[in-house]
Design an enzyme around this catalytic site. Structure first.
Site, mmCIF file in Angstrom:
data_model
loop_
_atom_site.group_PDB
_atom_site.id
_atom_site.type_symbol
_atom_site.label_atom_id
_atom_site.label_comp_id
_atom_site.label_asym_id
_atom_site.label_seq_id
_atom_site.Cartn_x
_atom_site.Cartn_y
_atom_site.Cartn_z
ATOM 1 N N ASP B 32 0.883 -1.158 0.000
ATOM 2 C CA ASP B 32 0.000 0.000 0.000
ATOM 3 C C ASP B 32 0.926 1.214 0.000
ATOM 4 O O ASP B 32 1.533 1.528 1.013
ATOM 5 C CB ASP B 32 -0.893 -0.021 1.245
ATOM 6 C CG ASP B 32 -1.655 1.289 1.448
ATOM 7 O OD1 ASP B 32 -1.635 2.144 0.549
ATOM 8 O OD2 ASP B 32 -2.279 1.432 2.513
ATOM 9 N N LYS B 94 2.737 11.289 -3.508
ATOM 10 C CA LYS B 94 1.697 10.568 -4.253
ATOM 11 C C LYS B 94 0.736 11.525 -4.959
ATOM 12 O O LYS B 94 0.190 11.199 -6.009
ATOM 13 C CB LYS B 94 0.927 9.676 -3.278
ATOM 14 C CG LYS B 94 -0.070 8.736 -3.919
ATOM 15 C CD LYS B 94 -0.609 7.798 -2.872
ATOM 16 C CE LYS B 94 -1.697 6.899 -3.395
ATOM 17 N NZ LYS B 94 -2.178 5.990 -2.336
ATOM 18 N N GLU B 195 -7.248 0.616 -4.431
ATOM 19 C CA GLU B 195 -7.222 0.518 -2.968
ATOM 20 C C GLU B 195 -8.540 -0.001 -2.383
ATOM 21 O O GLU B 195 -8.514 -0.921 -1.557
ATOM 22 C CB GLU B 195 -6.844 1.876 -2.361
ATOM 23 C CG GLU B 195 -5.350 2.156 -2.495
ATOM 24 C CD GLU B 195 -4.982 3.626 -2.358
ATOM 25 O OE1 GLU B 195 -5.825 4.428 -1.899
ATOM 26 O OE2 GLU B 195 -3.843 3.980 -2.711
ATOM 27 N N ASP B 217 -12.533 5.659 3.251
ATOM 28 C CA ASP B 217 -11.088 5.739 3.511
ATOM 29 C C ASP B 217 -10.711 7.148 3.961
ATOM 30 O O ASP B 217 -10.670 8.071 3.148
ATOM 31 C CB ASP B 217 -10.336 5.349 2.229
ATOM 32 C CG ASP B 217 -8.816 5.372 2.399
ATOM 33 O OD1 ASP B 217 -8.323 5.913 3.405
ATOM 34 O OD2 ASP B 217 -8.119 4.850 1.508
HETATM 35 N N1 LIG Z 1 -5.500 5.628 16.875
HETATM 36 C C1 LIG Z 1 -5.751 6.628 16.027
HETATM 37 N N2 LIG Z 1 -6.754 7.517 16.279
HETATM 38 C C2 LIG Z 1 -6.986 8.546 15.442
HETATM 39 N N3 LIG Z 1 -6.285 8.786 14.325
HETATM 40 C C3 LIG Z 1 -5.288 7.941 14.023
HETATM 41 C C4 LIG Z 1 -4.977 6.816 14.843
HETATM 42 N N4 LIG Z 1 -3.934 6.146 14.278
HETATM 43 C C5 LIG Z 1 -3.608 6.822 13.150
HETATM 44 N N5 LIG Z 1 -4.409 7.906 12.986
HETATM 45 C C6 LIG Z 1 -4.345 8.925 11.937
HETATM 46 O O1 LIG Z 1 -4.412 8.319 10.645
HETATM 47 C C7 LIG Z 1 -3.772 9.176 9.694
HETATM 48 C C8 LIG Z 1 -2.881 8.359 8.779
HETATM 49 O O2 LIG Z 1 -3.666 7.432 8.119
HETATM 50 P P1 LIG Z 1 -3.086 6.425 6.986
HETATM 51 O O3 LIG Z 1 -4.196 5.543 6.584
HETATM 52 O O4 LIG Z 1 -1.860 5.772 7.493
HETATM 53 O O5 LIG Z 1 -2.693 7.498 5.875
HETATM 54 P P2 LIG Z 1 -2.669 7.571 4.273
HETATM 55 O O6 LIG Z 1 -3.693 6.664 3.699
HETATM 56 O O7 LIG Z 1 -2.973 9.037 4.026
HETATM 57 O O8 LIG Z 1 -1.287 7.222 3.874
HETATM 58 C C9 LIG Z 1 -3.007 10.229 10.503
HETATM 59 O O9 LIG Z 1 -3.710 11.459 10.481
HETATM 60 C C10 LIG Z 1 -3.018 9.635 11.914
HETATM 61 O O10 LIG Z 1 -2.965 10.632 12.930
HETATM 62 MG MG LIG Z 2 -4.303 4.982 2.627
#
Ligand SMILES: Nc1ncnc2c1ncn2[C@@H]1O[C@H](COP(=O)(O)OP(=O)(O)O)[C@@H](O)[C@H]1O
Ligand SMILES: [Mg+2]
Lengths: 112, 638
Positions: B32, B94, B195, B217
């Site tokens: 991913d 990205k 995705e 998402d």
């Molecule tokens: N336990 C949690 N509670 C709330 N928000 C969270 C938690 N864990 C991760 N996040 C939030 O998720 C976001 C990242 O999501 P992610 O799916 O990894 O990103 P992306 O798809 O944009 O690469 C960040 O804003 C992070 O603070």
């Molecule tokens: Mg993502």
């Protein structure tokens, strides 16, 4: 060499096959060489115990070993020499193939 | 392989010879490649393991640090470097995959780095730490780190092939760019998978009841909603929508501003430094993530030797986050309505993205879709899990091979502007289909091939993908030449069109890149369209921003009342309470001016209260200090 067939076995290969057939603990008709088209640039050899001889197999008897060659494999292995190689970390059978022209980077496939 | 390069074969039981490369070419993983974070996973016999760093972390921040010494760092270390040398660090790359300078203008201001046009046209380039890099090269650096992480986790086993996921809305140019990046990193892309489709696959929805499924998402900086239709194990993307600049980062900002306001009250009025903002943002993110599991907590911000304590409850967090969450729900509603879908027909909802861990998000999603969402798999890993399953299916063989379909029919223009479809929509890919056409004039020596996409009958109602000319047709009477036009869509959805004159064998072919294949009129249309929407989007965004701002002020006032309410007379208190009610009412509406006005009157009502607090704060701060610390605080100013 006692007999010129479609393929030849080195002494090492013949000894090894005999030992493995004995160890299998199951009556075998010999070993079978096949090919299948899975690799990235063509074919891959397969080497398996044979429970029985099939009607179309090419049969090679050499140095006390029976080698069955699948008709699909015959044109690929013709003229090759089967050897047993032992190196520090690993061992296995190899086919030295004078017909082989190209090999993909990963080594498991060959072109004619 | 033996030392002289020959393959070593082992003797196997009949039929048990393993598939080629399993041993030598190593593992096929699922990746991913995210905007904020990336994840890599491996499936073995249907059970998936996320490949973690030595300290157990599954997420690799999609951040690259280009060091002055030429070194390249990816992940958590690179993210830390943002504080020290922001101009050497690239994040969110990205967003630029497959984008030309025109596309990027719309993103201006949201990108933390300078982009410049590519002199050869096509994708933009970035100037970072004295180097000029393309988004493909930067993504390749991330993928190299992912590959290394996977190989380390697999104890040195080689990883050379991968299924890589891309957003459903990625166009041909962005998909090609992603594949190129993987190739540069030494990874063969088995397939690009959408995705949302990967997430659905992780939950085994390909074996579920046929019907519609939604994938929600919410990541760090982006929000995507997709509706998939599953039929006979095949997923088709029915509708997608989202906001490319809405995510967990926005919530972090709202919390950080709240913290900084509190900090001013605690340590005294002062200009906020860049260091404080960064600290506040990091603390905000930690606090937000903590409050997913707990209902309250206290955090400390210490900058320039001045510490301040900040408590936040989940209720307060949700108050700040609500406007963003409501926006995602509004987008869900739009997408579902535009696609003519009844929410009740959606059989399941899958949660993806770290931000969907927040209880508020789960509750609102459950509310809107009228069912609890699927959330058993870590939402920030679920896409990689699906990709890993797909990678295993493609290499080890499996019945649950995921199929994608062509979303729209593909065809060519024939006489009179009528479209002849060559590949109908919803055809599973990969696919190759051909049709024969002929000349319509005696002695015609060239034929123009116009490739279009869409369901309409007339060319001008469909989307033009590409045009090319087949030349050198031998002179024949009209209708005698046989021109075979073949369309090939590979497993990643990329189209190649070839035209062959059958008697001579002359051939011409193009790989179609829709994003660059639009003619001027369509370009103008699309621009007009996007401008119309942009205005709506901008209005919505401004309203959201002022509501967030208002709620932040409200929270600040409420917490101040809790601590120092005793400073107020009954009259003063009443005036403030009235102003609070006014702000709340304005926030519930959609009039931005009313929101701003109510905040202004709240500020007026609390002006003298703020001054009284400041006096008390300074008295207390001084009272609590010993003489030498007082000296340090007054004299040092470090
Ligand atoms: N336990 C949690 N509670 C709330 N928000 C969270 C938690 N864990 C991760 N996040 C939030 O998720 C976001 C990242 O999501 P992610 O799916 O990894 O990103 P992306 O798809 O944009 O690469 C960040 O804003 C992070 O603070
Ligand atoms: Mg993502």
């Amino acid at each position: 060499m006692d007999m010129k067939g479609p393929i030849t076995l080195t002494d090492a290969a013949a000894d090894r096959v005999k030992a493995m057939l004995a160890k299998r603990g199951k009556p075998s008709a010999g070993i079978r060489i096949g090919v299948r088209s899975k690799g990235c640039s063509g074919m891959q050899y397969t080497l398996e115990y044979a429970d029985e001889k099939s009607q179309f197999d090419e049969v090679v008897e050499q140095k006390g070993v029976t080698v069955l060659i699948d008709p699909k494999a015959a044109m690929f292995v013709f003229g090759t020499e089967m050897d047993w190689v032992e190196e520090q970390m690993k061992s296995g059978f190899v086919f030295r193939n004078p017909n082989e022209k190209g090999r993909c980077g990963c080594g498991e496939s060959f072109h004619i | 392989m033996s030392d002289d390069g020959l393959v070593m074969l082992q003797l196997h039981e009949p039929g048990e010879t393993p598939a080629p490369h399993d041993s030598e070419r190593g593992a096929a993983v699922g990746i991913d490649l995210g905007t904020t974070n990336s994840v890599v996973a491996l499936s073995f016999e249907g059970s998936v393991e996320v490949l973690r760093s030595a300290d157990g972390r599954g997420l690799i921040p999609s951040v690259v640090h280009y060091r002055d010494d030429g070194g390249v760092e990816v992940g958590a270390k690179a993210r830390e470097a943002i504080l020290e040398t922001p101009d050497h660090v690239v994040s969110s790359i990205k967003r630029l995959m497959g984008r030309g300078i025109e596309d990027v203008k719309a993103l201006a201001g949201t990108l933390p780095y300078a982009v410049e046009p590519n002199p050869d046209g096509g994708m933009v380039r970035l100037r970072v730490a004295g180097r000029v890099l393309t988004p493909v090269e930067i993504s390749a650096d991330i993928l190299r780190a992912i590959k290394a992480r996977a190989e380390e986790a697999l104890l040195g086993k080689m990883v050379s092939r991968a299924v890589v996921t891309v957003p459903a809305y990625f166009d041909d140019a962005a998909r090609t760019a992603t594949k190129d990046a993987a190739r540069l990193a030494g990874l063969e892309v088995l397939r690009l998978v959408n995705e949302p489709t990967a997430a659905a696959l992780a939950y085994g929805l390909d074996n579920a009841v046929e019907g519609l499924y939604a994938v929600y998402d919410l990541g760090g900086g982006t929000f995507d909603i997709s509706v998939l239709k599953m039929e006979k194990g095949v997923f088709q993307v029915k509708a997608t929508g989202g906001d490319a600049v809405l995510g967990g980062d926005d919530i972090d900002h709202a919390i950080a501003e709240h913290f900084l306001a509190d900090r001013k009250a605690a340590v005294g009025e002062h200009p906020i430094s860049a260091g404080e903002v960064k600290q506040a943002l990091m603390t905000a993110r930690v606090a937000k993530e903590c409050l997913t599991g707990r209902t309250e907590g206290e955090w400390m911000i210490e900058v320039d030797g001045r510490p301040s304590r900040h408590s936040l409850t989940r209720e307060q967090l949700e108050f700040l986050a609500a406007p963003f969450v409501e926006r995602t729900i509004a987008i869900c509603r739009e997408v579902v309505e535009d696609a003519g879908i009844d929410v009740a027909d959606i059989r399941g909802v899958v949660l993806v993205g770290g931000s969907t861990r927040m209880p508020l998000v789960r509750a609102r999603v459950a509310d809107f879709f009228g069912r609890p969402p699927l959330a058993d798999i870590n939402p920030d890993e679920v896409v990689a899990v699906g990709a890993a399953l797909q990678a295993e299916a493609l290499t080890a063989g499996s019945d649950t091979l995921l199929l994608d379909v062509t979303p729209l029919s593909l065809g060519i223009e024939t006489m009179g502007g009528i479209v002849e479809k060559v590949i109908p929509r919803n055809t599973p890919i990969p696919v190759a289909m051909a049709q024969e056409f002929t000349t319509y004039q005696d002695g015609q020596s060239a034929m123009s091939i116009h490739v279009v996409q869409g369901e309409r009958e007339m060319v001008d109602q469909n989307r033009s993908l590409a045009r090319f000319v087949l030349r050198g047709i031998p002179p024949m009477t009209a209708g005698a030449a046989r021109i075979r036009v073949s369309f090939q869509v590979d497993a990643d959805g990329l189209l190649t069109v070839a035209a062959t004159e059958m008697t001579t064998g002359i051939e011409q072919q193009v790989a179609v890149k829709p994003s660059y294949g639009l003619n001027d009129d369509e370009m103008a249309d699309m621009l007009r369209d996007s401008l119309v929407h942009a205005r709506d989007d901008m209005q919505q965004r401004l309203l959201t921003e002022s509501v967030v701002e208002a709620r932040r002020s409200l929270l600040a006032v409420q917490s101040a009342l809790g601590v120092d309410g005793d400073l107020l007379s009954a009259d003063e208190r009443q005036a403030i309470d009235a102003a609070i009610e006014q702000v709340k009412a304005a926030c519930a509406g959609s009039d931005r001016d009313a929101v701003t006005a109510s905040v202004e009157s709240l500020e007026t009502a609390t002006k003298s209260f703020a001054e009284k607090r400041m006096d008390r704060g300074i008295r207390q701060a001084l009272a609590g200090m010993s003489v030498d610390r007082l000296d340090g605080a007054l004299g040092g100013g470090e």
